[in-house]
Design a protein around this motif. Sequence first.
Motif, PDB file in Angstrom:
ATOM      1  N   ASN A 113      36.174  35.455  35.109  1.00 47.96           N
ATOM      2  CA  ASN A 113      36.462  35.051  36.486  1.00 47.96           C
ATOM      3  C   ASN A 113      36.255  36.221  37.427  1.00 47.96           C
ATOM      4  OD1 ASN A 113      39.031  36.354  35.519  1.00 47.96           O
ATOM      5  ND2 ASN A 113      39.616  35.903  37.618  1.00 47.96           N
ATOM      6  N   ALA A 114      36.117  35.896  38.687  1.00 50.50           N
ATOM      7  CA  ALA A 114      36.099  36.909  39.736  1.00 50.50           C
ATOM      8  C   ALA A 114      37.512  37.068  40.259  1.00 50.50           C
ATOM      9  CB  ALA A 114      35.165  36.482  40.862  1.00 50.50           C
ATOM     10  N   ALA A 115      37.938  38.308  40.491  1.00 52.84           N
ATOM     11  CA  ALA A 115      39.327  38.548  40.890  1.00 52.84           C
ATOM     12  C   ALA A 115      39.423  39.741  41.824  1.00 52.84           C
ATOM     13  CB  ALA A 115      40.203  38.782  39.651  1.00 52.84           C
ATOM     14  N   GLY A 116      40.543  39.796  42.533  1.00 50.85           N
ATOM     15  CA  GLY A 116      40.865  40.948  43.362  1.00 50.85           C
ATOM     16  C   GLY A 116      41.745  41.907  42.581  1.00 50.85           C
ATOM     17  N   SER A 117      41.623  43.186  42.860  1.00 50.57           N
ATOM     18  CA  SER A 117      42.402  44.204  42.156  1.00 50.57           C
ATOM     19  C   SER A 117      43.595  44.659  42.977  1.00 50.57           C
ATOM     20  CB  SER A 117      41.518  45.413  41.839  1.00 50.57           C
ATOM     21  OG  SER A 117      42.298  46.476  41.301  1.00 50.57           O
ATOM     22  N   LEU A 118      44.733  44.809  42.325  1.00 48.41           N
ATOM     23  CA  LEU A 118      45.929  45.342  42.968  1.00 48.41           C
ATOM     24  C   LEU A 118      46.082  46.828  42.693  1.00 48.41           C
ATOM     25  CD1 LEU A 118      46.499  42.181  42.696  1.00 48.41           C
ATOM     26  CD2 LEU A 118      48.896  42.799  42.905  1.00 48.41           C
ATOM     27  N   ARG A 119      45.105  47.403  41.996  1.00 46.26           N
ATOM     28  CA  ARG A 119      45.139  48.836  41.681  1.00 46.26           C
ATOM     29  C   ARG A 119      43.940  49.504  42.350  1.00 46.26           C
ATOM     30  NH1 ARG A 119      45.287  48.184  35.352  1.00 46.26           N
ATOM     31  NH2 ARG A 119      44.442  50.298  35.438  1.00 46.26           N
ATOM     32  N   THR A 120      44.207  50.444  43.231  1.00 41.60           N
ATOM     33  CA  THR A 120      43.131  51.047  44.028  1.00 41.60           C
ATOM     34  C   THR A 120      42.106  51.777  43.177  1.00 41.60           C
ATOM     35  OG1 THR A 120      44.555  52.968  44.414  1.00 41.60           O
ATOM     36  CG2 THR A 120      44.511  51.258  46.128  1.00 41.60           C
ATOM     37  N   GLU A 121      42.495  52.225  41.982  1.00 36.87           N
ATOM     38  CA  GLU A 121      41.543  52.932  41.124  1.00 36.87           C
ATOM     39  C   GLU A 121      40.625  51.970  40.377  1.00 36.87           C
ATOM     40  OE1 GLU A 121      45.071  52.290  38.304  1.00 36.87           O
ATOM     41  OE2 GLU A 121      44.709  52.521  40.461  1.00 36.87           O
ATOM     42  N   VAL A 122      40.922  50.667  40.439  1.00 35.57           N
ATOM     43  CA  VAL A 122      40.080  49.653  39.798  1.00 35.57           C
ATOM     44  C   VAL A 122      39.376  48.881  40.909  1.00 35.57           C
ATOM     45  CG1 VAL A 122      40.016  47.717  38.179  1.00 35.57           C
ATOM     46  CG2 VAL A 122      41.727  49.521  37.888  1.00 35.57           C
ATOM     47  N   ASP A 123      38.232  49.383  41.332  1.00 31.42           N
ATOM     48  CA  ASP A 123      37.569  48.882  42.539  1.00 31.42           C
ATOM     49  C   ASP A 123      36.501  47.839  42.197  1.00 31.42           C
ATOM     50  OD1 ASP A 123      36.951  48.635  45.214  1.00 31.42           O
ATOM     51  OD2 ASP A 123      36.630  50.777  45.548  1.00 31.42           O
TER      52      ASP A 123
END
Length: 281
Positions: A113-123
């Motif tokens: 799936n396509a997703a948004g990251s809540l961790r800034t280091e995982v861009d």
Amino acid sequence: MLNNSPFQAAAIVRSRMPANFQPRVALVLGSGLGVLAEQMQDAVAIGFDELPGFPISTVHGHAGQLVMGTLSGVQVVCLKGRGHFYEGYGMGVMTSAVRTLKLLGVEMLFVTNAAGSLRTEVDAGSLVVLNDHINFLPGTPMIGPNDERFGPRFFSMANAYDAELRKLLQATAADKSITLHEGVYIAYPGPNFETPAEIRAFGRLGADVVGMSVVPEVVPARHCGLKVVGVSVITNLAEGLSPFPLSHEQTLKYAAIGAESLIKLILAFLENVAKTPAPKA
């Protein structure tokens, strides 16, 4: 009254299968990831509109086809596209499709799936293997009468994302020099993106990635005994973590970038699956 759509759909698929075809792995290909199905050998495609109980997707980037063939020496069935809760089908949007896969004899379900990251280091462009999920959708696909033909009324979700398959995927990624993060997926109803306040709350709940799918497939898969492995392609930092406005166009753009690494990873993972004997029926 029990739903016989999975049995009807499985009969249609079997009637179109190549000779001696016995799929081991099912793949659900999310936004922008359908290109993997185009790499299959001896592929046979069937539109979701021909299969009882399958959702007709209304989302750009979700083709709505079941494609069967061979990838990396493994016979697989791909769902090129999926249905979503926000399209109005309800929480059971993917239950019949998943049960059809079970009836076809697959041993595992690989969800992407396509997703948004809540961790800034995982861009954007990163890959995250899922180790658990938080269901923020209204209810679960298993609400209503239980179909004992597929599984029990009450069932465990303790190992929803199979630990052994995850280790195999991580070892495959390391062998191919592909960076693979790990995290918890949180499912949001959509179709609007989340608010910055919701993202802050989700982070405090322990979520690492956020999306609008996955749970409607994983719950019925575990109900009927399928092992699950899941990977999110990160298309953006979640709302409030980046100055850029979110859009579906952005999702498709970065899904395509991440898909390059994910396709390489899946093909290598399937090579490793091919080396292991199929479980006896």
